[in-house]
Scaffold this motif. Sequence first.
Motif, PDB file in Angstrom:
ATOM      1  N   MET A   1      21.080  94.545 -87.817  1.00  0.00           N
ATOM      2  CA  MET A   1      21.536  93.702 -88.920  1.00  0.00           C
ATOM      3  C   MET A   1      21.174  92.231 -88.758  1.00  0.00           C
ATOM      4  SD  MET A   1      23.027  96.034 -90.623  1.00  0.00           S
ATOM      5  CE  MET A   1      23.912  95.124 -91.886  1.00  0.00           C
ATOM      6  N   CYS A   2      20.877  91.799 -87.536  1.00  0.00           N
ATOM      7  CA  CYS A   2      20.766  90.364 -87.268  1.00  0.00           C
ATOM      8  C   CYS A   2      19.334  90.005 -86.856  1.00  0.00           C
ATOM      9  CB  CYS A   2      21.764  89.967 -86.177  1.00  0.00           C
ATOM     10  SG  CYS A   2      21.646  88.240 -85.711  1.00  0.00           S
ATOM     11  N   LYS A   3      18.671  89.261 -87.716  1.00  0.00           N
ATOM     12  CA  LYS A   3      17.262  88.886 -87.507  1.00  0.00           C
ATOM     13  C   LYS A   3      17.084  88.047 -86.234  1.00  0.00           C
ATOM     14  CE  LYS A   3      15.845  85.511 -89.865  1.00  0.00           C
ATOM     15  NZ  LYS A   3      15.228  84.257 -90.102  1.00  0.00           N
ATOM     16  N   ASN A   4      17.978  87.100 -86.004  1.00  0.00           N
ATOM     17  CA  ASN A   4      17.838  86.208 -84.841  1.00  0.00           C
ATOM     18  C   ASN A   4      18.005  86.956 -83.519  1.00  0.00           C
ATOM     19  OD1 ASN A   4      17.186  83.569 -85.774  1.00  0.00           O
ATOM     20  ND2 ASN A   4      19.228  83.455 -86.682  1.00  0.00           N
ATOM     21  N   CYS A   5      19.010  87.802 -83.453  1.00  0.00           N
ATOM     22  CA  CYS A   5      19.217  88.565 -82.215  1.00  0.00           C
ATOM     23  C   CYS A   5      18.071  89.540 -81.980  1.00  0.00           C
ATOM     24  CB  CYS A   5      20.551  89.320 -82.254  1.00  0.00           C
ATOM     25  SG  CYS A   5      21.963  88.222 -81.985  1.00  0.00           S
ATOM     26  N   ARG A   6      17.564  90.085 -83.082  1.00  0.00           N
ATOM     27  CA  ARG A   6      16.440  91.023 -82.968  1.00  0.00           C
ATOM     28  C   ARG A   6      15.214  90.304 -82.405  1.00  0.00           C
ATOM     29  NH1 ARG A   6      16.991  93.153 -87.786  1.00  0.00           N
ATOM     30  NH2 ARG A   6      15.380  91.981 -88.857  1.00  0.00           N
TER      31      ARG A   6
ATOM     32  N   LYS B   1      29.659  89.611 -81.448  1.00  0.00           N
ATOM     33  CA  LYS B   1      29.044  88.336 -81.817  1.00  0.00           C
ATOM     34  C   LYS B   1      27.647  88.198 -81.229  1.00  0.00           C
ATOM     35  CE  LYS B   1      33.514  86.010 -81.735  1.00  0.00           C
ATOM     36  NZ  LYS B   1      34.405  85.186 -80.898  1.00  0.00           N
ATOM     37  N   CYS B   2      26.850  87.329 -81.858  1.00  0.00           N
ATOM     38  CA  CYS B   2      25.483  87.089 -81.370  1.00  0.00           C
ATOM     39  C   CYS B   2      25.493  86.666 -79.898  1.00  0.00           C
ATOM     40  CB  CYS B   2      24.794  86.011 -82.207  1.00  0.00           C
ATOM     41  SG  CYS B   2      24.627  86.457 -83.945  1.00  0.00           S
ATOM     42  N   ARG B   3      26.413  85.802 -79.547  1.00  0.00           N
ATOM     43  CA  ARG B   3      26.489  85.320 -78.160  1.00  0.00           C
ATOM     44  C   ARG B   3      26.676  86.491 -77.190  1.00  0.00           C
ATOM     45  NH1 ARG B   3      31.154  82.264 -78.184  1.00  0.00           N
ATOM     46  NH2 ARG B   3      30.215  80.209 -78.220  1.00  0.00           N
TER      47      ARG B   3
ATOM     48  N   ARG C   1      27.893  82.656 -83.259  1.00  0.00           N
ATOM     49  CA  ARG C   1      26.672  82.976 -84.023  1.00  0.00           C
ATOM     50  C   ARG C   1      25.577  81.969 -83.700  1.00  0.00           C
ATOM     51  NH1 ARG C   1      27.308  86.049 -88.745  1.00  0.00           N
ATOM     52  NH2 ARG C   1      29.436  86.760 -89.134  1.00  0.00           N
ATOM     53  N   TRP C   2      24.364  82.321 -84.042  1.00  0.00           N
ATOM     54  CA  TRP C   2      23.227  81.431 -83.781  1.00  0.00           C
ATOM     55  C   TRP C   2      23.429  80.108 -84.514  1.00  0.00           C
ATOM     56  CZ3 TRP C   2      19.125  82.220 -80.495  1.00  0.00           C
ATOM     57  CH2 TRP C   2      19.044  83.503 -79.939  1.00  0.00           C
ATOM     58  N   ARG C   3      23.268  79.021 -83.760  1.00  0.00           N
ATOM     59  CA  ARG C   3      23.400  77.686 -84.334  1.00  0.00           C
ATOM     60  C   ARG C   3      22.183  77.390 -85.238  1.00  0.00           C
ATOM     61  NH1 ARG C   3      26.654  73.745 -82.075  1.00  0.00           N
ATOM     62  NH2 ARG C   3      26.825  74.864 -80.103  1.00  0.00           N
TER      63      ARG C   3
HETATM   64 ZN    ZN Z   1      23.110  88.268 -83.880  1.00  0.00          ZN
END
Ligand code: ZN
Lengths: 82, 195
Positions: A35-40, A5-7, B113-115
């Motif tokens: 795969m994940c823009k925000n985490c990147r 998960k992102c967290r 996941r991101w809020r």
């Molecule tokens: Zn993520």
Amino acid sequence: MVYIKCRDVVAKISDIIDHEANLMTRMRFYGHIMMCKNCRRYFDQFKEVHALAGKVTADDLPPDFEQVMGAVMDEIEGHKDA
Amino acid sequence: MQGTGVFQGDSDDLTALKAGDSDAWRVVLVRYGPSLLAYATRLLGDRASGEEITQDSLVNIYRTIDRFDGRCSLKSWLYRAVHNRAIDEIRRRKRYVDVGDTGLEDYFNGGGRWRHDCLGWDGLAAKQLDDKRLLGRVQEQMGRLPHAHREVLLLKEVEGLDSAEICAALEISPGNLRLRIHRARAALRAAVVEA
Ligand SMILES: [Zn+2]
């Protein structure tokens, strides 16, 4: 590969940066980052600020440390003489 | 003059230090003095207090060196003394900034996941920012972080102590240090990027 998960990605960043994450964690981490823009984005920012924090260094050492250390030495030498 | 070098011949020099050999003490001051002074100054937030605390701590270390048992390095012992004295002073002046809620969890929903979208610049924008200005901003924000965050960042990223040295200086466990370093870096990122 087990989904992460992102967290949990965000929680692992320091381990990744400090090379303290094991192979499985690194694979899951980078797989997710791709795969994940925000985490990147978060990871990029984190690394950038971390790198800059490491540049806050000796260039602004106090110029008057001689004076401070001199005062300590006076104390030490005075003590010895006493 | 480097303040972060390895203390060579620790045990030999320790004998001289305990005997009050002023040359041995001079070596210690030259080796660690600048870094200790920089650390105290950054932790306290002003030069005059940093000098006062460092001076007091070093004189006190000289007077109490017999209590040093060698269970950690002399370097850690010095940092611990300066650190404790600085934090006492910060608390005495009621200026201690507590960590409070770090807010990392606020980024995510119940499913982890991101809020919302991650705020702030993307990688490219960061590269386009003036490096010097950005460094100034990092330095400024570091000086505003809660003390518990500031101290680990200063010791780890700025002073370059290794984990064992920091654990000994702050008297915390390695697990606790890992957690605190991550939270401190996250807080610094938030302060620099989102502010
Ligand atoms: Zn993520």
